[in-house]
Design a protein around this motif. Structure first.
Motif, PDB file in Angstrom:
ATOM      1  N   GLN A  26       0.808  -1.214   0.000  1.00 27.48           N
ATOM      2  CA  GLN A  26       0.000   0.000   0.000  1.00 27.48           C
ATOM      3  C   GLN A  26       0.842   1.265   0.000  1.00 27.48           C
ATOM      4  OE1 GLN A  26      -3.545   0.191  -0.266  1.00 27.48           O
ATOM      5  NE2 GLN A  26      -2.961  -1.843  -0.964  1.00 27.48           N
ATOM      6  N   GLY A  27       2.088   1.175  -0.477  1.00 25.93           N
ATOM      7  CA  GLY A  27       2.964   2.335  -0.533  1.00 25.93           C
ATOM      8  C   GLY A  27       2.673   3.211  -1.734  1.00 25.93           C
ATOM      9  N   SER A  28       3.395   4.328  -1.829  1.00 31.88           N
ATOM     10  CA  SER A  28       3.156   5.276  -2.917  1.00 31.88           C
ATOM     11  C   SER A  28       4.166   5.150  -4.059  1.00 31.88           C
ATOM     12  CB  SER A  28       3.183   6.703  -2.371  1.00 31.88           C
ATOM     13  OG  SER A  28       4.439   6.973  -1.797  1.00 31.88           O
ATOM     14  N   HIS A  29       5.137   4.237  -3.930  1.00 31.39           N
ATOM     15  CA  HIS A  29       6.155   4.060  -4.961  1.00 31.39           C
ATOM     16  C   HIS A  29       5.973   2.718  -5.670  1.00 31.39           C
ATOM     17  CE1 HIS A  29       8.247   7.577  -3.539  1.00 31.39           C
ATOM     18  NE2 HIS A  29       8.195   7.101  -2.310  1.00 31.39           N
ATOM     19  N   ARG A  30       6.700   2.547  -6.769  1.00 30.09           N
ATOM     20  CA  ARG A  30       6.690   1.260  -7.481  1.00 30.09           C
ATOM     21  C   ARG A  30       7.225   0.170  -6.572  1.00 30.09           C
ATOM     22  NH1 ARG A  30      10.201   0.304 -12.147  1.00 30.09           N
ATOM     23  NH2 ARG A  30      11.584   1.793 -11.222  1.00 30.09           N
ATOM     24  N   ALA A  31       6.834  -1.055  -6.875  1.00 29.47           N
ATOM     25  CA  ALA A  31       7.330  -2.213  -6.131  1.00 29.47           C
ATOM     26  C   ALA A  31       7.524  -3.370  -7.106  1.00 29.47           C
ATOM     27  CB  ALA A  31       6.323  -2.609  -5.052  1.00 29.47           C
ATOM     28  N   MET A  32       8.204  -4.409  -6.658  1.00 33.19           N
ATOM     29  CA  MET A  32       8.243  -5.662  -7.418  1.00 33.19           C
ATOM     30  C   MET A  32       6.939  -6.379  -7.117  1.00 33.19           C
ATOM     31  SD  MET A  32      11.058  -6.009  -9.153  1.00 33.19           S
ATOM     32  CE  MET A  32      11.050  -7.734  -9.549  1.00 33.19           C
ATOM     33  N   GLY A  33       6.402  -7.059  -8.100  1.00 38.30           N
ATOM     34  CA  GLY A  33       5.154  -7.771  -7.872  1.00 38.30           C
ATOM     35  C   GLY A  33       5.149  -9.114  -8.584  1.00 38.30           C
ATOM     36  N   LYS A  34       4.552 -10.104  -7.937  1.00 45.20           N
ATOM     37  CA  LYS A  34       4.372 -11.420  -8.543  1.00 45.20           C
ATOM     38  C   LYS A  34       2.904 -11.556  -8.907  1.00 45.20           C
ATOM     39  CE  LYS A  34       5.089 -16.327  -7.996  1.00 45.20           C
ATOM     40  NZ  LYS A  34       5.627 -17.398  -7.179  1.00 45.20           N
ATOM     41  N   PHE A  35       2.648 -11.900 -10.162  1.00 41.76           N
ATOM     42  CA  PHE A  35       1.295 -12.000 -10.685  1.00 41.76           C
ATOM     43  C   PHE A  35       1.011 -13.443 -11.093  1.00 41.76           C
ATOM     44  CE2 PHE A  35       2.709  -7.712 -11.184  1.00 41.76           C
ATOM     45  CZ  PHE A  35       1.598  -6.918 -11.023  1.00 41.76           C
ATOM     46  N   HIS A  36      -0.213 -13.878 -10.832  1.00 47.33           N
ATOM     47  CA  HIS A  36      -0.650 -15.215 -11.246  1.00 47.33           C
ATOM     48  C   HIS A  36      -2.070 -15.101 -11.782  1.00 47.33           C
ATOM     49  CE1 HIS A  36      -0.997 -19.557 -11.347  1.00 47.33           C
ATOM     50  NE2 HIS A  36      -2.210 -19.405 -10.827  1.00 47.33           N
ATOM     51  N   CYS A  37      -2.221 -15.403 -13.076  1.00 47.02           N
ATOM     52  CA  CYS A  37      -3.526 -15.300 -13.725  1.00 47.02           C
ATOM     53  C   CYS A  37      -4.247 -16.652 -13.668  1.00 47.02           C
ATOM     54  CB  CYS A  37      -3.362 -14.873 -15.183  1.00 47.02           C
ATOM     55  SG  CYS A  37      -4.929 -14.605 -16.035  1.00 47.02           S
ATOM     56  N   GLU A  38      -5.575 -16.617 -13.722  1.00 47.61           N
ATOM     57  CA  GLU A  38      -6.378 -17.838 -13.703  1.00 47.61           C
ATOM     58  C   GLU A  38      -6.123 -18.721 -14.926  1.00 47.61           C
ATOM     59  OE1 GLU A  38     -10.412 -16.591 -13.219  1.00 47.61           O
ATOM     60  OE2 GLU A  38     -10.109 -16.011 -11.129  1.00 47.61           O
ATOM     61  N   CYS A  39      -5.589 -18.119 -16.019  1.00 47.50           N
ATOM     62  CA  CYS A  39      -5.290 -18.914 -17.222  1.00 47.50           C
ATOM     63  C   CYS A  39      -4.002 -19.713 -17.054  1.00 47.50           C
ATOM     64  CB  CYS A  39      -5.193 -18.008 -18.452  1.00 47.50           C
ATOM     65  SG  CYS A  39      -3.690 -17.012 -18.561  1.00 47.50           S
ATOM     66  N   TRP A  43       3.970 -14.094 -13.895  1.00 46.87           N
ATOM     67  CA  TRP A  43       5.082 -13.211 -14.204  1.00 46.87           C
ATOM     68  C   TRP A  43       5.444 -12.367 -12.986  1.00 46.87           C
ATOM     69  CZ3 TRP A  43       0.109 -12.432 -15.749  1.00 46.87           C
ATOM     70  CH2 TRP A  43      -0.481 -11.197 -15.496  1.00 46.87           C
ATOM     71  N   ILE A  44       6.668 -11.814 -13.043  1.00 45.10           N
ATOM     72  CA  ILE A  44       7.153 -10.896 -12.015  1.00 45.10           C
ATOM     73  C   ILE A  44       7.452  -9.582 -12.721  1.00 45.10           C
ATOM     74  CG2 ILE A  44       9.052 -10.384 -10.439  1.00 45.10           C
ATOM     75  CD1 ILE A  44       9.216 -13.340  -9.826  1.00 45.10           C
ATOM     76  N   SER A  45       7.067  -8.474 -12.095  1.00 43.85           N
ATOM     77  CA  SER A  45       7.257  -7.168 -12.713  1.00 43.85           C
ATOM     78  C   SER A  45       7.808  -6.171 -11.701  1.00 43.85           C
ATOM     79  CB  SER A  45       5.913  -6.655 -13.248  1.00 43.85           C
ATOM     80  OG  SER A  45       6.044  -5.317 -13.695  1.00 43.85           O
ATOM     81  N   GLY A  46       8.708  -5.337 -12.166  1.00 48.23           N
ATOM     82  CA  GLY A  46       9.237  -4.246 -11.353  1.00 48.23           C
ATOM     83  C   GLY A  46       8.375  -3.002 -11.459  1.00 48.23           C
ATOM     84  N   HIS A  47       7.239  -3.120 -12.131  1.00 51.43           N
ATOM     85  CA  HIS A  47       6.321  -1.995 -12.309  1.00 51.43           C
ATOM     86  C   HIS A  47       4.978  -2.318 -11.670  1.00 51.43           C
ATOM     87  CE1 HIS A  47       9.135  -0.046 -15.030  1.00 51.43           C
ATOM     88  NE2 HIS A  47       9.341  -1.253 -15.517  1.00 51.43           N
ATOM     89  N   SER A  48       5.027  -2.738 -10.435  1.00 47.64           N
ATOM     90  CA  SER A  48       3.836  -3.081  -9.676  1.00 47.64           C
ATOM     91  C   SER A  48       3.533  -1.930  -8.720  1.00 47.64           C
ATOM     92  CB  SER A  48       4.106  -4.378  -8.904  1.00 47.64           C
ATOM     93  OG  SER A  48       2.991  -4.738  -8.148  1.00 47.64           O
ATOM     94  N   TRP A  49       2.257  -1.544  -8.652  1.00 43.95           N
ATOM     95  CA  TRP A  49       1.840  -0.414  -7.828  1.00 43.95           C
ATOM     96  C   TRP A  49       0.720  -0.849  -6.898  1.00 43.95           C
ATOM     97  CZ3 TRP A  49       4.101   4.450  -8.331  1.00 43.95           C
ATOM     98  CH2 TRP A  49       4.949   4.624  -9.434  1.00 43.95           C
ATOM     99  N   ALA A  50       0.511  -0.096  -5.832  1.00 47.29           N
ATOM    100  CA  ALA A  50      -0.573  -0.391  -4.897  1.00 47.29           C
ATOM    101  C   ALA A  50      -1.922  -0.274  -5.606  1.00 47.29           C
ATOM    102  CB  ALA A  50      -0.533   0.582  -3.716  1.00 47.29           C
ATOM    103  N   ASN A  51      -2.768  -1.278  -5.402  1.00 48.28           N
ATOM    104  CA  ASN A  51      -4.140  -1.303  -5.924  1.00 48.28           C
ATOM    105  C   ASN A  51      -4.230  -1.098  -7.433  1.00 48.28           C
ATOM    106  OD1 ASN A  51      -4.929  -1.563  -3.211  1.00 48.28           O
ATOM    107  ND2 ASN A  51      -4.880   0.651  -2.982  1.00 48.28           N
ATOM    108  N   THR A  52      -3.231  -1.600  -8.159  1.00 43.60           N
ATOM    109  CA  THR A  52      -3.189  -1.437  -9.609  1.00 43.60           C
ATOM    110  C   THR A  52      -2.922  -2.776 -10.282  1.00 43.60           C
ATOM    111  OG1 THR A  52      -2.302   0.777  -9.271  1.00 43.60           O
ATOM    112  CG2 THR A  52      -2.120  -0.116 -11.470  1.00 43.60           C
TER     113      THR A  52
END
Length: 149
Positions: A26-39, A43-52
């Motif tokens: 819930q920070g105000s800066h970019r973060a690393m994020g791990k994503f998992h889709c139902e399909c 993927w992992i992204s360095g462009h992960s943001w809070a609530n986005t």
């Protein structure tokens, strides 16, 4: 949410219309994020943001990160890809490249030249006409000119 092929891909949060955060960070800066889709796409992204969200390359679903952590300064990968602005929820939200959010915009009062950079200096020297005192400017809701990628 409905995919291109018409299949309903709504999450339980969307169906119940629950208030509150949709991401762990819930920070105000970019973060690393791990994503998992139902399909099944992950993927992992360095462009992960809070609530986005980010859009899945496989099925075009909007996917929120399942895990996020702070970026470490100076650890950009040599083989990193260009930022995919089309699938980035933050880029869509601000109407530009989210990488530039921390950059300051400068406009030269003498020649009108505009540029953006991450310098900590308040006053910059114009690189076009060498005017010594160019101050940061605010353009709309962003701190950088709209034409700077």
């Amino acid at each position: 949410m409905v995919r291109k092929d018409g299949e309903d891909r709504s999450t339980s949060r969307e169906l119940l219309q629950l208030p509150g955060p949709t991401t762990p960070y819930q920070g105000s800066h970019r973060a690393m994020g791990k994503f998992h889709c139902e399909c099944g796409n992950e993927w992992i992204s360095g462009h992960s943001w809070a609530n986005t969200h980010q859009t899945c390359q496989g099925c075009e679903a909007e996917v929120y990160p399942i895990h996020q952590w702070k970026l470490k300064r100076g650890t950009k990968k040599a083989n990193s890809k260009a930022h995919d602005q089309v699938r980035c929820g933050k880029c869509k939200e601000i109407g530009g490249n989210c990488v530039n959010l921390k950059k300051k915009a400068y406009k030269c009062p003498k020649c009108g030249n505009e540029w953006a950079n991450n310098s900590k200096k308040t006053i910059q020297k114009c690189y076009k006409c060498s005017h010594p005192s160019c101050h940061p400017v605010t353009v709309g809701t962003r701190r950088y000119p709209a034409h700077i990628p």
